[in-house]
Design a protein around this motif. Structure first.
Motif, PDB file in Angstrom:
ATOM      1  N   GLN A  86       0.833  -1.207   0.000  1.00 24.11           N
ATOM      2  CA  GLN A  86       0.000   0.000   0.000  1.00 24.11           C
ATOM      3  C   GLN A  86       0.866   1.256   0.000  1.00 24.11           C
ATOM      4  O   GLN A  86       0.603   2.216  -0.732  1.00 24.11           O
ATOM      5  CB  GLN A  86      -0.936  -0.008   1.210  1.00 24.11           C
ATOM      6  N   ASP A  87       1.913   1.249   0.819  1.00 25.63           N
ATOM      7  CA  ASP A  87       2.817   2.399   0.856  1.00 25.63           C
ATOM      8  C   ASP A  87       3.543   2.570  -0.476  1.00 25.63           C
ATOM      9  O   ASP A  87       3.725   3.696  -0.962  1.00 25.63           O
ATOM     10  CB  ASP A  87       3.837   2.233   1.980  1.00 25.63           C
ATOM     11  N   ALA A  88       3.967   1.443  -1.075  1.00 22.05           N
ATOM     12  CA  ALA A  88       4.656   1.518  -2.363  1.00 22.05           C
ATOM     13  C   ALA A  88       3.749   2.125  -3.427  1.00 22.05           C
ATOM     14  O   ALA A  88       4.180   2.956  -4.234  1.00 22.05           O
ATOM     15  CB  ALA A  88       5.114   0.127  -2.781  1.00 22.05           C
ATOM     16  N   ARG A  89       2.480   1.716  -3.445  1.00 21.94           N
ATOM     17  CA  ARG A  89       1.543   2.217  -4.456  1.00 21.94           C
ATOM     18  C   ARG A  89       1.371   3.730  -4.368  1.00 21.94           C
ATOM     19  O   ARG A  89       1.167   4.413  -5.384  1.00 21.94           O
ATOM     20  CB  ARG A  89       0.194   1.513  -4.304  1.00 21.94           C
ATOM     21  N   ARG A  90       1.467   4.279  -3.175  1.00 21.40           N
ATOM     22  CA  ARG A  90       1.249   5.717  -3.005  1.00 21.40           C
ATOM     23  C   ARG A  90       2.412   6.550  -3.533  1.00 21.40           C
ATOM     24  O   ARG A  90       2.306   7.775  -3.626  1.00 21.40           O
ATOM     25  CB  ARG A  90       1.013   6.047  -1.529  1.00 21.40           C
ATOM     26  N   THR A  91       3.532   5.925  -3.850  1.00 23.23           N
ATOM     27  CA  THR A  91       4.667   6.692  -4.352  1.00 23.23           C
ATOM     28  C   THR A  91       4.547   7.048  -5.821  1.00 23.23           C
ATOM     29  O   THR A  91       5.372   7.803  -6.335  1.00 23.23           O
ATOM     30  CB  THR A  91       5.987   5.928  -4.134  1.00 23.23           C
ATOM     31  N   GLY A  92       3.573   6.499  -6.534  1.00 26.52           N
ATOM     32  CA  GLY A  92       3.449   6.784  -7.968  1.00 26.52           C
ATOM     33  C   GLY A  92       2.047   6.557  -8.481  1.00 26.52           C
ATOM     34  O   GLY A  92       1.074   6.594  -7.723  1.00 26.52           O
ATOM     35  N   ASP A  93       1.949   6.291  -9.791  1.00 28.41           N
ATOM     36  CA  ASP A  93       0.651   6.171 -10.453  1.00 28.41           C
ATOM     37  C   ASP A  93       0.257   4.747 -10.782  1.00 28.41           C
ATOM     38  O   ASP A  93      -0.865   4.498 -11.231  1.00 28.41           O
ATOM     39  CB  ASP A  93       0.654   7.021 -11.723  1.00 28.41           C
ATOM     40  N   CYS A  94       1.152   3.795 -10.637  1.00 27.57           N
ATOM     41  CA  CYS A  94       0.804   2.387 -10.768  1.00 27.57           C
ATOM     42  C   CYS A  94       1.845   1.574 -10.017  1.00 27.57           C
ATOM     43  O   CYS A  94       2.975   2.030  -9.813  1.00 27.57           O
ATOM     44  CB  CYS A  94       0.742   1.944 -12.239  1.00 27.57           C
ATOM     45  N   LEU A  95       1.469   0.367  -9.571  1.00 29.95           N
ATOM     46  CA  LEU A  95       2.389  -0.515  -8.857  1.00 29.95           C
ATOM     47  C   LEU A  95       2.429  -1.871  -9.550  1.00 29.95           C
ATOM     48  O   LEU A  95       1.403  -2.537  -9.693  1.00 29.95           O
ATOM     49  CB  LEU A  95       1.951  -0.703  -7.399  1.00 29.95           C
ATOM     50  N   ILE A  96       3.619  -2.264  -9.956  1.00 32.63           N
ATOM     51  CA  ILE A  96       3.848  -3.577 -10.533  1.00 32.63           C
ATOM     52  C   ILE A  96       4.668  -4.389  -9.534  1.00 32.63           C
ATOM     53  O   ILE A  96       5.740  -3.952  -9.100  1.00 32.63           O
ATOM     54  CB  ILE A  96       4.606  -3.479 -11.871  1.00 32.63           C
ATOM     55  N   VAL A  97       4.161  -5.545  -9.148  1.00 31.11           N
ATOM     56  CA  VAL A  97       4.857  -6.400  -8.192  1.00 31.11           C
ATOM     57  C   VAL A  97       5.661  -7.456  -8.945  1.00 31.11           C
ATOM     58  O   VAL A  97       5.109  -8.201  -9.763  1.00 31.11           O
ATOM     59  CB  VAL A  97       3.871  -7.074  -7.223  1.00 31.11           C
ATOM     60  N   CYS A  98       6.952  -7.518  -8.673  1.00 29.90           N
ATOM     61  CA  CYS A  98       7.852  -8.512  -9.261  1.00 29.90           C
ATOM     62  C   CYS A  98       8.013  -9.639  -8.238  1.00 29.90           C
ATOM     63  O   CYS A  98       8.595  -9.425  -7.169  1.00 29.90           O
ATOM     64  CB  CYS A  98       9.195  -7.891  -9.593  1.00 29.90           C
ATOM     65  N   VAL A  99       7.478 -10.827  -8.552  1.00 31.93           N
ATOM     66  CA  VAL A  99       7.430 -11.915  -7.576  1.00 31.93           C
ATOM     67  C   VAL A  99       8.366 -13.044  -8.005  1.00 31.93           C
ATOM     68  O   VAL A  99       8.462 -13.397  -9.184  1.00 31.93           O
ATOM     69  CB  VAL A  99       5.972 -12.428  -7.417  1.00 31.93           C
ATOM     70  N   ASN A 100       9.098 -13.594  -7.033  1.00 34.09           N
ATOM     71  CA  ASN A 100      10.008 -14.707  -7.306  1.00 34.09           C
ATOM     72  C   ASN A 100       9.240 -15.954  -7.743  1.00 34.09           C
ATOM     73  O   ASN A 100       8.214 -16.297  -7.145  1.00 34.09           O
ATOM     74  CB  ASN A 100      10.823 -15.050  -6.066  1.00 34.09           C
ATOM     75  N   SER A 101       9.760 -16.649  -8.755  1.00 31.15           N
ATOM     76  CA  SER A 101       9.181 -17.926  -9.162  1.00 31.15           C
ATOM     77  C   SER A 101       9.431 -18.972  -8.081  1.00 31.15           C
ATOM     78  O   SER A 101      10.172 -18.741  -7.119  1.00 31.15           O
ATOM     79  CB  SER A 101       9.803 -18.393 -10.482  1.00 31.15           C
ATOM     80  N   ASP A 102       8.817 -20.147  -8.233  1.00 30.96           N
ATOM     81  CA  ASP A 102       9.005 -21.218  -7.250  1.00 30.96           C
ATOM     82  C   ASP A 102      10.475 -21.616  -7.129  1.00 30.96           C
ATOM     83  O   ASP A 102      11.000 -21.807  -6.033  1.00 30.96           O
ATOM     84  CB  ASP A 102       8.163 -22.432  -7.624  1.00 30.96           C
TER      85      ASP A 102
END
Length: 476
Positions: free
Chosen positions: A361-377
Motif C-alpha cells: 500500500q505504501d509503495a503504491r502511493r509513491t506513484g501512479d501504478c504498482l507492478i509487483v515482481c514476484v520470485n518464481s518457485d
C-alpha cells in the motif's frame, strides 16, 4: 496526540524530563464566515462574519499540541505587558508552563479572514525585541529532556542560541525552521522544513525538480550544511522524505490517508509529534512516520479549529482504493504515455501477511501504478531452502493481483529481479525498511535509466517465517 506504537506519555517517558519548546509566540486571530457575493465597489468577496477565534500562535501552537497527551511542556518565549501577551498567557493549556524572556514592544498579532473555512486575507501587526534570558529560562533549557525550536525570526531563538547549541550535544533537538529564522545549531537531531522552505534554504545548489529524488537530495544537502543528524522535508499530502548527509538511502513516508482541510498549523503538529517521539526514546524514522500521519489527521479534524475541541489528532485511517490493472508491460506504456510515475516492488510474498500489505500500500502511493515482481518457485527455493515456497507461484500471483493496491504482477526466475526491471524500467523501485539501498544489486540497474530506489518503512513483528513456525508448532 497519540504516538501509536510507543504509547508513552511525557509524564512516564524514558527521560522523565520536560519537553521544552523554544521560539517566537504570537497571537492568532481567525474571523470566520461565508462569502457568497462580491462587493459592489471592488472585485473582492464580502464575508458575512459568523464568529471569531483566538489562540496562541507560532511556538505557542507547538507547545499546546505537545502537551495534549499529558506530558510536561515548558514554553520559552518572549512576552510583554501588552494585551496580546496577556491573552496568550491566559489561553495556554494547563500542561504548558511558561519560562519568559522580557519583550520590548508588543506581541505580534496575525489575523486571518476565512470564508467557508478557507483563508481570504491575512493581516499582521505588532512586534517587539526579546531581552536577555534570565535564570528561569537558563534553568529550563538545562533541565530539558528534549527541545523543540520554532524560530520565526523574531529574536527569541537568537537570545538563547548558545544554550541551545550546548543542549543539542546532550538531548534530542527538533528544529522547525522558517525563512526569517536562523540556521539550526550543529548536532540538531531532526530539522523539519517543508518543501518550499527546503528549496529556499538550498538556493541554486539544491537544483530544480519536484521528484522524491530531488527532495531527498535537498534534505541531504541541508543536513550536511547544518551539521544535523537528519532532515525531514515535508511534502504536504505526499508525506515526507527523511534524508541524512552523505547518504543515498532516503526514507520516504507516504500518507495512509489524505485529508482535505486548512493546512495552517500542520507543520507545527508535525514538529511537535516528532519531538515527542524523540523525547520518548524513538528514532527519527519512527518520529517522521508518526508525525506525518498526525499532521494529516490534524488537518482532517479541522486544523487550528480542533485545538479547543477535546480529543487530539490520532494516527490511522485506511488508504483510498487504487485502480485495477492488467498486463505489466502494457500498463507501463500507458502510464508513461500519460506522464505518470511507474513504481515496482518485489519479493517472494509467500504466506501474504499484514506487513506485506502495508508495504505494498505504501509503495503504491509513491506513484501512479504498482507492478509487483514476484520470485518464481525455483527462485524462492534457492533463496529460502527446501520446503519453500509454501504456496506455488500461480497462487501467490493470484493473491497479489487481488489486492486493490496492486496494478499488475510479473514473475521472474532469477535470484534477483534485475533482468525484469531492465525490461520494465520503472521510475521507482521500493524495498522494505530492513534493507539498505547500497546493499541492493537492483539499485545499480535503476541508475542506468535514472530510476530511484527507495526504502519504505515496514510493519514490525510480521514475518512469513514466524507465521510458519507458529503454524507448525501451534504456538498461540
Amino acid at each position: 496526540m497519540t504516538h501509536g506504537g510507543r504509547g508513552v506519555s511525557g509524564v512516564d517517558g524514558v527521560r522523565g524530563k520536560p519537553l521544552v519548546v523554544v521560539g517566537d509566540v504570537l497571537l492568532d486571530e481567525d474571523v470566520e464566515g461565508d462569502a457568497t457575493r462580491l462587493a459592489p465597489d471592488a472585485p473582492v468577496p464580502v464575508v458575512e462574519v459568523a464568529g471569531r477565534r483566538s489562540r496562541p500562535g507560532g511556538a505557542g501552537v507547538a507547545a499546546a499540541l505537545a502537551a495534549r497527551d499529558g506530558r510536561e511542556v515548558v514554553l520559552v518565549a518572549a512576552l510583554g505587558g501588552d494585551p496580546a501577551s496577556d491573552a496568550v498567557r491566559s489561553m495556554l493549556p494547563p500542561g504548558v508552563r511558561l519560562a519568559e524572556l522580557p519583550l520590548d514592544g508588543t506581541l505580534p498579532v496575525k489575523s486571518r479572514v476565512l470564508a467557508g473555512g478557507r483563508p481570504v486575507v491575512r493581516m499582521d501587526r505588532g512586534g517587539g525585541t526579546p531581552g536577555p534570558a534570565g535564570p528561569t529560562v537558563r534553568r529550563a533549557l538545562a533541565e530539558a529532556g528534549a527541545i523543540l525550536v520554532a524560530d520565526y525570526g523574531q529574536g527569541t531563538v537568537a537570545a538563547v542560541r548558545g544554550a541551545l547549541a550546548e543542549a543539542a550535544r546532550r538531548v534530542p533537538v527538533v528544529w522547525d525552521p522558517h525563512p526569517r529564522g536562523r540556521a539550526p545549531v550543529p548536532s540538531t537531531r531532526l530539522v523539519t522544513p517543508n518543501e518550499r522552505e527546503a528549496r529556499l534554504f538550498c538556493g541554486a545548489e539544491g537544483g530544480e525538480g519536484d521528484t522524491l529524488r530531488a527532495h531527498s537530495r535537498r534534505g541531504a544537502l541541508l543536513a550536511e550544511r547544518w551539521g544535523a543528524a537528519a532532515v525531514a522535508v515535508t511534502l504536504g499530502c505526499r508525506g515526507a522524505v527523511l534524508a541524512r548527509a552523505h547518504c543515498d538511502d532516503p526514507l520516504y513516508v507516504p500518507l495512509a490517508k489524505e485529508h482535505d482541510g486548512d493546512p495552517c498549523g500542520a507543520g507545527d503538529c508535525f514538529a511537535a509529534t516528532a519531538a515527542c517521539v524523540l523525547a520518548d526514546g524513538g528514532l527519527p524514522p519512527e518520529a517522521v512516520g508518526l508525525a506525518t500521519e498526525a499532521a494529516a489527521t490534524f488537518v482532517g479534524l479541522g486544523g487550528m479549529a480542533s485545538l479547543g475541541a477535546g480529543e487530539g489528532p490520532t494516527v490511522g485511517g485506511e488508504p483510498a482504493a487504487p485502480r485495477a490493472g492488467g498486463d505489466p508491460f502494457a500498463l507501463v506504456e500507458a502510464v508513461r504515455a500519460g506522464g505518470g510515475t511507474v513504481v515496482a516492488a518485489g519479493g517472494c510474498f509467500d504466506l501474504l501477511h499484514a506487513g506485506h500489505v502495508q508495504f505494498l500500500q505504501d509503495a503504491r502511493r509513491t506513484g501512479d501504478c504498482l507492478i509487483v515482481c514476484v520470485n518464481s518457485d525455483a527462485s524462492v527455493r534457492r533463496l529460502k531452502g527446501q520446503g519453500r515456497p509454501f504456496n506455488p507461484a500461480a497462487d501467490r500471483i493470484r493473491v497479489l493481483a487481488g489486492l486493490g493496491c496492486v496494478d499488475a504482477v510479473a514473475a521472474f526466475d532469477e535470484d534477483t529481479p534485475e533482468a525484469l526491471l531492465r525490461r520494465l524500467r520503472p521510475d521507482v523501485w521500493v524495498k522494505g525498511g530492513d534493507y539498505s539501498v547500497r546493499d541492493l544489486p537492483e539499485a545499480a540497474a535503476l541508475r542506468e535509466w535514472g530510476g530511484q530506489t527507495l526504502v519504505l518503512p515496514y510493519l514490525d513483528g510480521r514475518s512469513t517465517t514466524e507465521l510458519a513456525r507458529r503454524a507448525a508448532f501451534r504456538v498461540p
